[in-house]
Design an enzyme around this catalytic site. Structure first.
Site, short mmCIF file in Angstrom:
data_model
loop_
_atom_site.label_atom_id
_atom_site.label_comp_id
_atom_site.label_asym_id
_atom_site.label_seq_id
_atom_site.Cartn_x
_atom_site.Cartn_y
_atom_site.Cartn_z
CD GLU A 95 -22.01 35.54 -31.53
OE1 GLU A 95 -22.66 36.64 -32.01
OE2 GLU A 95 -22.07 34.36 -31.13
CB CYS A 139 -34.82 27.21 -23.47
SG CYS A 139 -35.05 25.44 -24.68
CB CYS A 159 -23.30 26.52 -23.08
SG CYS A 159 -22.65 25.54 -22.93
CB CYS A 187 -33.48 29.48 -31.19
SG CYS A 187 -33.74 27.94 -30.30
CB CYS A 218 -19.90 24.79 -31.16
SG CYS A 218 -21.73 25.16 -30.00
CB CYS A 253 -31.49 29.51 -24.20
SG CYS A 253 -30.09 29.02 -26.29
N1 SAH Z 1 -31.11 23.92 -29.19
C1 SAH Z 1 -30.11 22.34 -28.59
C2 SAH Z 1 -28.95 23.07 -29.32
C3 SAH Z 1 -28.37 24.17 -28.66
S1 SAH Z 1 -28.04 24.58 -26.79
C4 SAH Z 1 -30.65 22.15 -27.27
O1 SAH Z 1 -31.42 22.48 -26.87
O2 SAH Z 1 -30.25 21.12 -27.28
C5 SAH Z 1 -26.41 23.82 -26.76
C6 SAH Z 1 -26.63 23.15 -25.14
O3 SAH Z 1 -26.05 24.57 -24.07
C7 SAH Z 1 -27.97 23.46 -24.55
O4 SAH Z 1 -28.13 22.22 -23.88
C8 SAH Z 1 -28.95 24.25 -24.37
O5 SAH Z 1 -30.05 23.47 -23.17
C9 SAH Z 1 -27.24 25.25 -23.17
N2 SAH Z 1 -27.93 26.25 -22.54
C10 SAH Z 1 -28.60 27.62 -23.29
N3 SAH Z 1 -28.19 28.36 -22.63
C11 SAH Z 1 -27.51 28.19 -21.63
C12 SAH Z 1 -26.64 28.82 -20.65
N4 SAH Z 1 -26.99 30.46 -20.51
N5 SAH Z 1 -25.90 28.55 -20.27
C13 SAH Z 1 -25.76 27.04 -19.77
N6 SAH Z 1 -26.38 26.57 -21.19
C14 SAH Z 1 -27.45 26.55 -21.64
#
Ligand code: SAH
Length: 381
Positions: A108, A132, A351, A128, A121, A135
């Protein structure tokens, strides 16, 4: 209003299975490719201009290339992007595209229009490999790295699709995946984003976000001067080990050192720290004080991200009140702090909500099912 449209599947030109996709090369790579076949390196800039500036994909129309070269390219090469199979437009104008890759998975890409800019974006991996816990992409598991063509192809396909409806002025590598675990392909794609003969974005308008793959952060500092964002989310190793498990490998002191090194690239350069606001988990005022202390020796900005929920997510977003208190405390301590405006929520484009369609090779989704059945205390909703 939510507009939802399924694009009619166009019938793309059949691509020969072994054709070399020219979108896989940045300028340096293209020059080497041409030199390798006995051509002059300047063919690279000619080709970039045709593809990215003129939007020409038909080699026959590339009139400043010799006829034999055009014939060779036609025979052995292609210009192929992932195909947009679905487009959703949110009530705030945010657009999400689902792109089909050749291997049958889907990633996406999201376009966020604002008054003075348009941010794309971009995804770097199918799924991935990191886990985390907050996420949604993590729950999909992992299939493979995207190729350079599939990464720059998102920018190319998005700008084509937007036409006059919007211009991409900024790119953030914040879609699906951990970009620094797909280092070479991501760097080549970012080189193309910044190349004057391609998209020509300034280095301040291309941002890579990492969960903290420390050795790759040093490599990045050496080879590619783009803006750096770090997904911090916790100020103690104990909590960060849980939220961003790669912290177990590269703990906070090592992460901060890599950030300081990156900030040395230029005077007044800052690193942006992303901090997702999780109710009762990382949002106490003690955490805010801890953040000030942690960032004392790093030139930093902070971007607070209200947590975006997804099905079965074990967390809640902090209250607006708490987010504002947190922000005020940080700003008062002298750290420029903003709250990320949540965009495209009604189409799951915010995000951490990007999921695509991932044939999981990592069995990560099984682990998430297990977590879901056996939630530790702080996951309880
Ligand atoms: N893997 C990379 C980039 C992807 S995510 C990273 O970790 O930076 C982009 C941002 O969105 C990251 O800061 C991630 O931690 C955040 N993110 C992931 N899941 C989220 C959620 N459910 N709500 C808000 N931010 C989130």
């Amino acid at each position: 209003m939510l507009i939802f449209s399924l694009l009619k599947k166009s019938v793309p030109e059949p691509v020969k299975p072994n054709a070399i996709n020219l979108l896989d090369f940045d300028r340096k790579g293209l020059a080497a490719f041409f030199v390798g076949m006995g051509e002059k390196p300047f063919r690279a800039t000619q080709l970039l201009k045709w593809i990215y500036q003129e939007g020409i994909e038909d080699f026959d129309l590339m009139t400043n290339l010799s006829k034999p070269l055009r014939a060779y390219l036609k025979e052995h090469c292609c210009i192929a992007t992932p195909e947009i199979v679905l487009e959703q437009i949110a009530s705030d104008g945010t657009r999400k595209w689902v792109l089909q890759t050749r291997c049958g998975n889907r990633v996406e890409t999201v376009f966020i229009p604002e008054e003075s800019r348009g941010t794309l974006c971009v995804s770097s991996q199918i799924g991935c490999a990191l886990a985390c816990t907050f996420c949604s992409t993590a729950q999909q598991g992992f299939n493979r790295n995207l190729t350079t063509a599939e990464i720059i192809g998102q920018v190319y396909a998005a700008q084509n699709r937007l036409g006059n409806a919007g211009k991409i002025t900024n790119v953030v590598m914040m879609g699906m995946g951990e970009p620094l675990l797909n280092f070479d392909n991501v760097v080549a794609a970012m080189n193309l984003m910044m190349d004057d003969f391609s998209f020509g974005l300034s280095k301040r308008r291309v941002t890579i976000s990492t969960s903290g793959v420390v050795p790759a952060m040093y490599r990045l500092t050496e080879v590619c001067d783009v803006s750096l964002a770090v997904s911090l989310h916790a100020v103690t190793d104990e909590l960060r080990d849980q939220l961003v498990p790669i912290n177990k490998k590269y703990p906070l002191n090592e992460l901060m050192e890599a950030c300081r090194e990156n900030a040395k690239l230029a005077p007044r350069r800052t690193v942006t720290f992303e901090y997702v606001m999780l109710d009762g988990i990382n949002d106490s005022l003690t955490d805010a004080h801890g953040l000030v202390k942690l960032l004392e020796t790093v030139p930093a900005k902070i971007n607070l991200i209200p947590f975006n929920p997804f099905p079965n997510s074990p967390y809640r977003c902090s209250s607006n009140n708490r987010i504002n208190q947190f922000k005020t405390l940080l700003n008062d301590a002298g750290i420029v702090t903003t709250v990320r405006k949540t965009r495209g929520e009604d189409i799951d484009a915010a995000c951490g909500q990007l999921v695509g369609q991932v044939q999981d090779k990592s069995r990560r989704h099984l682990k998430f099912q297990a977590i879901d059945q056996n939630k530790p205390d702080h996951f309880a909703s």
